[in-house]
Design an enzyme around this catalytic site. Structure first.
Site, PDB file in Angstrom:
ATOM      1  N   ARG A  59     -10.213  28.111 -35.794  1.00  0.00           N
ATOM      2  CA  ARG A  59     -10.972  27.886 -34.552  1.00  0.00           C
ATOM      3  C   ARG A  59     -10.308  28.609 -33.392  1.00  0.00           C
ATOM      4  O   ARG A  59      -9.092  28.842 -33.403  1.00  0.00           O
ATOM      5  CB  ARG A  59     -10.981  26.406 -34.151  1.00  0.00           C
ATOM      6  CG  ARG A  59     -11.330  25.438 -35.221  1.00  0.00           C
ATOM      7  CD  ARG A  59     -11.755  24.106 -34.643  1.00  0.00           C
ATOM      8  NE  ARG A  59     -10.640  23.289 -34.156  1.00  0.00           N
ATOM      9  CZ  ARG A  59     -10.785  22.063 -33.659  1.00  0.00           C
ATOM     10  NH1 ARG A  59     -11.996  21.530 -33.558  1.00  0.00           N
ATOM     11  NH2 ARG A  59      -9.741  21.379 -33.252  1.00  0.00           N
ATOM     12  N   ASP A  88      -9.218   8.565 -35.482  1.00  0.00           N
ATOM     13  CA  ASP A  88      -9.678   9.155 -34.230  1.00  0.00           C
ATOM     14  C   ASP A  88      -9.102   8.315 -33.086  1.00  0.00           C
ATOM     15  O   ASP A  88      -8.632   7.191 -33.309  1.00  0.00           O
ATOM     16  CB  ASP A  88     -11.209   9.155 -34.168  1.00  0.00           C
ATOM     17  CG  ASP A  88     -11.793  10.465 -34.704  1.00  0.00           C
ATOM     18  OD1 ASP A  88     -11.101  11.499 -34.605  1.00  0.00           O
ATOM     19  OD2 ASP A  88     -12.931  10.447 -35.204  1.00  0.00           O
ATOM     20  N   TYR A 104      -5.698   9.003 -41.210  1.00  0.00           N
ATOM     21  CA  TYR A 104      -6.294   9.735 -40.099  1.00  0.00           C
ATOM     22  C   TYR A 104      -7.060   8.761 -39.214  1.00  0.00           C
ATOM     23  O   TYR A 104      -7.937   8.039 -39.691  1.00  0.00           O
ATOM     24  CB  TYR A 104      -7.236  10.856 -40.565  1.00  0.00           C
ATOM     25  CG  TYR A 104      -7.801  11.550 -39.345  1.00  0.00           C
ATOM     26  CD1 TYR A 104      -7.066  12.528 -38.688  1.00  0.00           C
ATOM     27  CD2 TYR A 104      -9.010  11.136 -38.785  1.00  0.00           C
ATOM     28  CE1 TYR A 104      -7.527  13.102 -37.518  1.00  0.00           C
ATOM     29  CE2 TYR A 104      -9.478  11.709 -37.614  1.00  0.00           C
ATOM     30  CZ  TYR A 104      -8.732  12.689 -36.990  1.00  0.00           C
ATOM     31  OH  TYR A 104      -9.176  13.243 -35.821  1.00  0.00           O
ATOM     32  N   ARG A 153      -0.968  18.099 -44.089  1.00  0.00           N
ATOM     33  CA  ARG A 153      -1.348  19.470 -43.741  1.00  0.00           C
ATOM     34  C   ARG A 153      -0.879  19.682 -42.308  1.00  0.00           C
ATOM     35  O   ARG A 153      -0.951  18.777 -41.471  1.00  0.00           O
ATOM     36  CB  ARG A 153      -2.871  19.680 -43.803  1.00  0.00           C
ATOM     37  CG  ARG A 153      -3.439  19.772 -45.182  1.00  0.00           C
ATOM     38  CD  ARG A 153      -3.015  21.001 -45.956  1.00  0.00           C
ATOM     39  NE  ARG A 153      -3.581  22.240 -45.425  1.00  0.00           N
ATOM     40  CZ  ARG A 153      -3.105  23.436 -45.705  1.00  0.00           C
ATOM     41  NH1 ARG A 153      -2.037  23.585 -46.467  1.00  0.00           N
ATOM     42  NH2 ARG A 153      -3.684  24.526 -45.214  1.00  0.00           N
ATOM     43  N   ARG A 203     -29.221  17.603 -39.795  1.00  0.00           N
ATOM     44  CA  ARG A 203     -30.096  17.024 -38.782  1.00  0.00           C
ATOM     45  C   ARG A 203     -31.363  17.860 -38.672  1.00  0.00           C
ATOM     46  O   ARG A 203     -31.256  19.068 -38.431  1.00  0.00           O
ATOM     47  CB  ARG A 203     -29.348  17.088 -37.460  1.00  0.00           C
ATOM     48  CG  ARG A 203     -29.494  15.895 -36.611  1.00  0.00           C
ATOM     49  CD  ARG A 203     -28.693  16.103 -35.347  1.00  0.00           C
ATOM     50  NE  ARG A 203     -27.482  15.308 -35.325  1.00  0.00           N
ATOM     51  CZ  ARG A 203     -26.482  15.546 -34.483  1.00  0.00           C
ATOM     52  NH1 ARG A 203     -26.528  16.562 -33.651  1.00  0.00           N
ATOM     53  NH2 ARG A 203     -25.418  14.770 -34.489  1.00  0.00           N
ATOM     54  N   GLU A 219      -6.162  28.310 -33.906  1.00  0.00           N
ATOM     55  CA  GLU A 219      -5.603  27.300 -34.817  1.00  0.00           C
ATOM     56  C   GLU A 219      -5.462  27.865 -36.215  1.00  0.00           C
ATOM     57  O   GLU A 219      -6.455  28.261 -36.823  1.00  0.00           O
ATOM     58  CB  GLU A 219      -6.544  26.092 -34.900  1.00  0.00           C
ATOM     59  CG  GLU A 219      -6.366  25.103 -33.788  1.00  0.00           C
ATOM     60  CD  GLU A 219      -7.265  23.878 -33.965  1.00  0.00           C
ATOM     61  OE1 GLU A 219      -7.585  23.276 -32.931  1.00  0.00           O
ATOM     62  OE2 GLU A 219      -7.664  23.549 -35.099  1.00  0.00           O
ATOM     63  N   ARG A 277     -20.200  13.222 -47.564  1.00  0.00           N
ATOM     64  CA  ARG A 277     -21.545  13.448 -47.011  1.00  0.00           C
ATOM     65  C   ARG A 277     -21.478  14.736 -46.206  1.00  0.00           C
ATOM     66  O   ARG A 277     -20.438  15.089 -45.670  1.00  0.00           O
ATOM     67  CB  ARG A 277     -21.911  12.334 -46.013  1.00  0.00           C
ATOM     68  CG  ARG A 277     -22.139  10.995 -46.614  1.00  0.00           C
ATOM     69  CD  ARG A 277     -22.448   9.944 -45.538  1.00  0.00           C
ATOM     70  NE  ARG A 277     -21.750  10.143 -44.265  1.00  0.00           N
ATOM     71  CZ  ARG A 277     -22.344  10.430 -43.115  1.00  0.00           C
ATOM     72  NH1 ARG A 277     -23.650  10.570 -43.025  1.00  0.00           N
ATOM     73  NH2 ARG A 277     -21.642  10.596 -42.012  1.00  0.00           N
TER      74      ARG A 277
HETATM   75  C1  LIG Z   1      -5.546  18.610 -34.631  1.00  0.00           C
HETATM   76  C2  LIG Z   1      -6.062  17.249 -34.280  1.00  0.00           C
HETATM   77  C3  LIG Z   1      -7.224  17.126 -33.539  1.00  0.00           C
HETATM   78  C4  LIG Z   1      -7.708  15.859 -33.219  1.00  0.00           C
HETATM   79  N1  LIG Z   1      -8.870  15.767 -32.506  1.00  0.00           N
HETATM   80  C5  LIG Z   1      -9.367  14.561 -32.210  1.00  0.00           C
HETATM   81  C6  LIG Z   1     -10.605  14.435 -31.501  1.00  0.00           C
HETATM   82  O1  LIG Z   1     -11.247  15.436 -31.150  1.00  0.00           O
HETATM   83  N2  LIG Z   1     -11.063  13.193 -31.232  1.00  0.00           N
HETATM   84  C7  LIG Z   1     -10.380  12.065 -31.608  1.00  0.00           C
HETATM   85  O2  LIG Z   1     -10.851  10.952 -31.325  1.00  0.00           O
HETATM   86  N3  LIG Z   1      -9.208  12.149 -32.256  1.00  0.00           N
HETATM   87  C8  LIG Z   1      -8.684  13.355 -32.576  1.00  0.00           C
HETATM   88  N4  LIG Z   1      -7.490  13.444 -33.242  1.00  0.00           N
HETATM   89  C9  LIG Z   1      -6.753  12.206 -33.585  1.00  0.00           C
HETATM   90  C10 LIG Z   1      -5.754  11.735 -32.491  1.00  0.00           C
HETATM   91  O3  LIG Z   1      -4.804  12.737 -32.272  1.00  0.00           O
HETATM   92  C11 LIG Z   1      -5.072  10.433 -32.963  1.00  0.00           C
HETATM   93  O4  LIG Z   1      -6.027   9.420 -33.109  1.00  0.00           O
HETATM   94  C12 LIG Z   1      -3.981   9.887 -32.027  1.00  0.00           C
HETATM   95  O5  LIG Z   1      -3.197  10.867 -31.461  1.00  0.00           O
HETATM   96  C13 LIG Z   1      -3.098   8.934 -32.808  1.00  0.00           C
HETATM   97  O6  LIG Z   1      -2.158   8.303 -31.965  1.00  0.00           O
HETATM   98  P1  LIG Z   1      -0.824   7.688 -32.559  1.00  0.00           P
HETATM   99  O7  LIG Z   1      -0.174   6.907 -31.468  1.00  0.00           O
HETATM  100  O8  LIG Z   1      -1.098   6.990 -33.828  1.00  0.00           O
HETATM  101  O9  LIG Z   1       0.064   8.941 -33.006  1.00  0.00           O
HETATM  102  P2  LIG Z   1       0.805  10.097 -32.178  1.00  0.00           P
HETATM  103  O10 LIG Z   1      -0.031  10.575 -31.076  1.00  0.00           O
HETATM  104  O11 LIG Z   1       1.291  11.077 -33.158  1.00  0.00           O
HETATM  105  O12 LIG Z   1       2.058   9.344 -31.540  1.00  0.00           O
HETATM  106  C14 LIG Z   1       3.225   9.026 -32.290  1.00  0.00           C
HETATM  107  C15 LIG Z   1       4.430   9.340 -31.421  1.00  0.00           C
HETATM  108  O13 LIG Z   1       5.600   8.842 -32.077  1.00  0.00           O
HETATM  109  C16 LIG Z   1       6.660   9.723 -31.785  1.00  0.00           C
HETATM  110  N5  LIG Z   1       7.719   9.538 -32.779  1.00  0.00           N
HETATM  111  C17 LIG Z   1       7.614   9.715 -34.114  1.00  0.00           C
HETATM  112  N6  LIG Z   1       8.807   9.467 -34.702  1.00  0.00           N
HETATM  113  C18 LIG Z   1       9.686   9.139 -33.713  1.00  0.00           C
HETATM  114  C19 LIG Z   1      11.065   8.794 -33.688  1.00  0.00           C
HETATM  115  N7  LIG Z   1      11.815   8.755 -34.803  1.00  0.00           N
HETATM  116  N8  LIG Z   1      11.637   8.505 -32.500  1.00  0.00           N
HETATM  117  C20 LIG Z   1      10.916   8.562 -31.358  1.00  0.00           C
HETATM  118  N9  LIG Z   1       9.606   8.884 -31.332  1.00  0.00           N
HETATM  119  C21 LIG Z   1       8.997   9.166 -32.487  1.00  0.00           C
HETATM  120  C22 LIG Z   1       6.005  11.101 -31.870  1.00  0.00           C
HETATM  121  O14 LIG Z   1       6.787  12.064 -31.172  1.00  0.00           O
HETATM  122  C23 LIG Z   1       4.653  10.847 -31.223  1.00  0.00           C
HETATM  123  O15 LIG Z   1       4.672  11.146 -29.852  1.00  0.00           O
HETATM  124  C24 LIG Z   1      -7.005  14.693 -33.633  1.00  0.00           C
HETATM  125  C25 LIG Z   1      -5.844  14.822 -34.387  1.00  0.00           C
HETATM  126  C26 LIG Z   1      -5.385  16.083 -34.732  1.00  0.00           C
HETATM  127  C27 LIG Z   1      -4.156  16.189 -35.597  1.00  0.00           C
END
Ligand SMILES: Cc1cc2nc3c(=O)[nH]c(=O)nc-3n(C[C@H](O)[C@H](O)[C@H](O)COP(=O)(O)OP(=O)(O)OC[C@H]3O[C@@H](n4cnc5c(N)ncnc54)[C@H](O)[C@@H]3O)c2cc1C
Length: 374
Positions: free
Chosen positions: A280, A350, A348, A249, A176, A300, A172
């Site tokens: 950006r 949020d 992915y 990516r 707006r 970025e 989509r």
């Molecule tokens: C560029 C970007 C922009 C974003 N912008 C937004 C936004 O504007 N709004 C929004 O709501 N969401 C956004 N997000 C999404 C958001 O980042 C995620 O929802 C969130 O960080 C996911 O949390 P997580 O705990 O799953 O993963 P992560 O934050 O990646 O945490 C996983 C952790 O595990 C650790 N780890 C991995 N393997 C190992 C290992 N073997 N030993 C020890 N530690 C390990 C890593 O170091 C990491 O710290 C964005 C994401 C990206 C990539």
């Protein structure tokens, strides 16, 4: 007897929410992270008094009042509203596509005029069944919006021509017909006052955390420290890439401190032409209405992912989804390992979604345990 009930691999949002809730219910948790900080990708580094979003700009938004109240119970959120600007070869446009954008494109002032422009361009393109991303986008919003605001940005993001990208990437394209520059439709949005680290600190308060510890470097010993593991790292790495590596990516961030109070007047400016190599520029102080003397900006650059680079966006095409399912089948057979978060679920998320998913998972886990002991 193990020292901990749960070893939580990863101090990102999934791991931190799980740890917080389990600790609240009397469980002993150890959180480890291979990085030297907590928070995962929401971590902010303080530079010149400005919270710099180290792994990409993060704006919290949700429609779910319970999730909003949950995060606000750890840190109050400010009233930041995301209103990005697009820069196409020096011309500026408001995003998301709304009446301001249509005025900037065509000088139209009324919704009917804007609708007519889009319909006219869609008709002229005469695309019945879109076979690639370019055709899909044009069939939804017409050529002008596509050429100026979608094409270059998307090609940079994916590192491929829009005609070589599958149509399904764009399902989509919200348009707006009001003068509303608010990027999100959600009821609640904002940035934690004092930065995202406050949220992580609140979640992990009083919990054992060890940083700079890679699970795979000391796996046997770490496994012995707890009855169960919550794994939020890469699922393919957990299984030693036995079926092959999942693709991502990646992004490269170029942070710069400038002797300038206000560089671009907005937190987010997208560069939508193909010539500018970055997608950006983020000016972090605007997320928190900062008045510091200096400013920090981040460019970025989207990049192909290779082992050793940060994994940002899963490539959920057929090939990778099939590969993921093979790993998922193994994961479902584990009795003492819980997989969660963006890397373990190859999905992915949020922030509000990953918090919601961690809450569901930890509640299920604790209820099951209570039932087992009855
Ligand atoms: C560029 C970007 C922009 C974003 N912008 C937004 C936004 O504007 N709004 C929004 O709501 N969401 C956004 N997000 C999404 C958001 O980042 C995620 O929802 C969130 O960080 C996911 O949390 P997580 O705990 O799953 O993963 P992560 O934050 O990646 O945490 C996983 C952790 O595990 C650790 N780890 C991995 N393997 C190992 C290992 N073997 N030993 C020890 N530690 C390990 C890593 O170091 C990491 O710290 C964005 C994401 C990206 C990539």
């Amino acid at each position: 007897m193990h020292k901990y009930d749960y070893l939580i691999v990863g101090a990102g949002l999934f791991g931190s929410v799980f740890a917080h809730e389990a600790t609240k219910k009397g469980k002993r948790c150890l959180v480890i992270d291979r990085r030297t900080h907590t928070g995962g990708n929401i971590y902010c580094e303080n530079i010149e008094g400005i919270n710099v979003h180290k792994y990409g700009a993060h704006i919290f938004h949700t429609n779910d009042k319970k999730i909003w109240d949950y995060v606000n119970s750890f840190v109050e959120f400010n009233r930041y509203t995301n209103t990005p600007i697009a820069n196409f070869k020096g011309e500026l446009f408001n995003l998301p596509f709304n009446m301001n954008t249509f005025y900037q494109l065509w000088k139209v002032k009324k919704p009917e005029e804007a609708k007519a422009k889009i319909v006219e361009q869609v008709k002229k393109a005469n695309i019945n069944t879109p076979t690639n991303l370019e055709e899909q986008a044009i069939s939804l919003v017409g050529t002008d919006i596509y050429e100026k605001l979608i094409k270059g940005y998307t090609e940079k993001q994916w590192g491929r021509k829009a005609t070589e990208l599958p149509a399904f990437i764009i399902k989509r394209l919200p348009v707006r017909f009001t003068y509303d520059n608010n990027y999100f439709n959600d009821r609640y949005q904002g940035i934690p006052i004092g930065g995202y680290n406050k949220l992580t600190e609140g979640l992990l308060n009083g919990i054992d955390v060890k940083l700079g510890v890679d699970y795979f470097k000391d796996r046997t010993k770490l496994d012995q420290s707890a009855s169960k593991i919550v794994f939020t790292g890469k699922i393919d790495e957990f299984y030693d890439f036995r079926f092959g590596a999942l693709e991502y990516r990646s992004l490269r961030f170029e942070h710069e401190t400038l002797e300038n109070k206000n560089y671009q007047g907005n937190a987010v400016v997208n560069y939508t032409d193909a010539e500018t190599p970055f997608t950006r520029i983020i000016e972090h102080k605007h997320f928190e209405f900062g008045c510091q003397d200096k400013t920090v900006v981040t460019k970025e650059y989207p990049e192909d992912w290779q082992p050793g680079k940060e994994t940002y966006y899963p490539v959920n095409d057929e090939k990778n989804n099939t590969l993921f399912k093979q790993y998922q089948t193994l994961a479902e057979q584990e009795r003492n390992v819980i997989f969660g978060g963006r890397l373990a679920e190859y999905k992915y998320y949020d922030m509000h979604q990953v918090i919601g998913s961690a809450l569901v998972r930890v509640n299920k886990e604790l209820n099951i345990q209570i039932a087992d002991t009855l």
